[in-house]
Motif scaffolding. Structure first.
Motif, mmCIF file in Angstrom:
data_model
loop_
_atom_site.group_PDB
_atom_site.id
_atom_site.type_symbol
_atom_site.label_atom_id
_atom_site.label_comp_id
_atom_site.label_asym_id
_atom_site.label_seq_id
_atom_site.Cartn_x
_atom_site.Cartn_y
_atom_site.Cartn_z
ATOM 1 N N PRO A 1 95.000 -2.444 -19.973
ATOM 2 C CA PRO A 1 95.092 -3.148 -21.264
ATOM 3 C C PRO A 1 95.477 -2.228 -22.423
ATOM 4 N N GLN B 1 99.113 -2.084 -22.689
ATOM 5 C CA GLN B 1 99.623 -3.347 -23.232
ATOM 6 C C GLN B 1 99.468 -3.406 -24.754
ATOM 7 N N GLU C 1 102.483 -1.843 -26.202
ATOM 8 C CA GLU C 1 103.633 -2.734 -25.980
ATOM 9 C C GLU C 1 103.613 -3.905 -26.965
ATOM 10 N N TYR C 2 102.453 -4.517 -27.161
ATOM 11 C CA TYR C 2 102.314 -5.655 -28.068
ATOM 12 C C TYR C 2 102.587 -5.248 -29.516
ATOM 13 N N ALA D 1 93.955 -9.442 -22.686
ATOM 14 C CA ALA D 1 95.000 -8.945 -21.794
ATOM 15 C C ALA D 1 94.428 -8.731 -20.396
ATOM 16 N N LEU E 1 98.135 -8.255 -14.123
ATOM 17 C CA LEU E 1 99.242 -7.974 -15.039
ATOM 18 C C LEU E 1 100.582 -8.274 -14.373
ATOM 19 N N ARG F 1 103.395 -10.925 -15.743
ATOM 20 C CA ARG F 1 104.753 -10.543 -16.101
ATOM 21 C C ARG F 1 105.783 -11.235 -15.211
ATOM 22 N N GLU G 1 103.609 5.059 -21.308
ATOM 23 C CA GLU G 1 103.936 3.643 -21.520
ATOM 24 C C GLU G 1 105.441 3.420 -21.511
#
Length: 474
Positions: free
Chosen positions: A237, A240, A243-244, A322, A329, A333, A436
């Motif tokens: 998470p 993520q 990324e978010y 998340a 995950l 996706r 990442e």
């Protein structure tokens, strides 16, 4: 091995032809990467500048506060959400908004989703007529009651039909001209709906408004407000989060300036009901019903030459959970990517739209282009067309540049926000930004590519993702 590849290619093609093709293909790939990094840079600059200007307006008291509200129906589709659904409803009860109703659509859950809602809010079974403006599965029962401040809470218990069918059911049951669709594992801050509704009040041509989606894993909430935002302890998470923040701070603010956003997250979005009904509602055989609806709205209004706007309210925040397990995950996706494929392929007539081309090249085809580009780089090295040291430096520079923009996005979003960010979280973001952008991104790209290559049919079920109780306190 390199010599074997070289001999295989020259067996069927003239060596000069092979070299020419590889040379120009490698140039195109380099320009492709430069195009993405340029867009990302422009997005981060535009997003950061917009947040900074907004803070200046607030300090100068140049933002008009209003007491005008559009009535809104909040639709929460739920499937096996007994762990998180009560916290979601409790956060909705405490919204600083005048006129709204809460509609939870239980889509044939196999757990006690319906029971925990009925018991917690003392809902009663009612007999009320429903006008089916959109097709949906049979409704088994409707339960009504009131929450805090007499806010209407409606539970619709229906046959399983998927998320799109559940939302269409909620639209049929709703009584207000605007509706919000949000996920059952999400919570809102008190002023989220008020901020989401601002573009509707500012411009009557607005038919949909998207929000910022942020990850709530390990963060703490109290009485409908964020007490402390924390970078998740678990790696999956936490990656993520970066990324978010990059996506919702940067690209969406930039695309909003040209009415070019093609995705409003299903976690929290506001829609004009008449517009959604006009395009046939949510598509049931799509795995990306949220994007499919937005693309359909763009297509409908453009083809009919009707003025419209699809806006992005970057101050309206929705906190979502998340996936914490890597397998969950990958499931998420895969569903998103197939949904993207279905949406773009179902609306190919929009290919002249710049935003469509962006999503086609840098979202749908990017896994294939990136993997193929790296393979071509290897071939150009085999045929002695490039300087290996230069290409390694180029790729490292590209990765570091994207990683730097990711960290800037994270810091800008948090430092320019109203809640302080912990120094340890900034350090963690810095440490994770390179993994990442290199490892996590490559793994996600590979998963998306495999998902499309082995895609068969229109699978539209909810998918099983493990949920965890949200840290939400009264």
């Amino acid at each position: 091995m390199f010599e074997a590849i070289k001999e295989f290619l020259t067996m069927y093609f003239d060596i000069e032809t092979v070299k020419t093709i590889l040379y120009y293909t490698e140039i195109l790939f380099v320009f492709y990467l430069m195009g993405y990094s340029t867009f990302l840079f422009a997005s981060v600059v535009a997003g950061g500048n917009e947040l900074f200007e907004n803070i200046k307006r607030k300090k100068l008291h140049n933002i008009i506060k209003h007491d005008y509200y559009v009535p809104v129906s909040i639709i929460v589709p739920a499937y096996n959400e007994e762990i998180t659904i009560i916290e979601t409803i409790r956060s909705l009860e405490k919204l600083n908004y005048k006129i709204f109703e809460i509609i939870v659509v239980n889509d044939g859950s196999k757990d006690d989703t319906a029971k925990v809602i009925i018991d917690r809010f003392n809902l009663k079974n009612v007999d009320r007529p429903i006008r089916k403006l959109l097709k949906c599965r049979n409704i088994n029962g409707i339960y009504e009651g009131n929450g805090l401040n007499n806010i209407p809470i409606i539970l619709v218990d229906k046959e399983n039909g998927g998320k799109a069918d559940a939302i269409n059911t909620g639209i049929n049951v709703s009584k207000y001209p605007y509706f919000v669709c949000m996920d059952a594992d999400s919570i809102l801050e008190k002023d989220s709906l008020s901020k989401l509704a601002v573009p509707i009040l500012e411009d009557r041509d607005t038919v949909a408004v998207g929000s910022v989606i942020r990850i709530c894993n390990d963060s703490e909430f109290k009485d409908g407000e964020l007490v402390e935002q924390r970078m998740p302890k678990k790696i999956v998470p936490a990656l993520q989060v970066l990324e978010y923040e990059r996506s919702f701070l940067a690209s969406k603010i930039l695309l909003d300036k040209w009415n070019a956003n093609m995705i409003i997250s299903g976690a929290f979005g506001l829609f004009k009901k008449d517009a959604v009904i006009a395009v046939g509602g949510y598509k049931k055989n799509s795995m990306g019903e949220d994007m499919e609806l937005i693309v359909k709205l763009h297509s409908y209004f453009k083809s009919n030459k009707i003025p419209y706007k699809i806006k992005y309210a970057y101050e309206a925040v929705c906190w979502t959970q998340a996936p914490e397990r890597f397998i969950d995950l990958l499931k998420q996706r895969k569903r998103w990517y197939i949904g993207l494929f279905q949406s773009l392929m179902g609306h190919k007539r929009m290919i002249s739209n710049p935003s469509y081309i962006y999503f086609l090249l840098y979202e749908l085809l990017s896994p294939f282009i990136e993997v193929f580009g790296l393979f071509v780089t290897l071939l150009t090295y085999i045929f002695e067309l490039i300087n290996l040291r230069f290409m390694i430096i180029f790729y490292l520079t590209y990765a570091l540049f994207c990683s730097l923009l990711t960290v800037i996005s994270y810091i800008a979003r948090n430092y320019l926000g109203e809640k302080p960010v912990r120094k340890r979280d900034i350090l963690k973001a810095i440490l994770l930004c390179i993994p990442e952008n290199i490892i996590f991104r490559f793994v996600m790209a590979w998963e998306r590519m495999i998902s499309l290559l082995f895609y068969r049919g229109n699978k539209t079920n909810w998918g099983k993702i493990k949920r965890y109780k949200i840290n939400y306190d009264n």
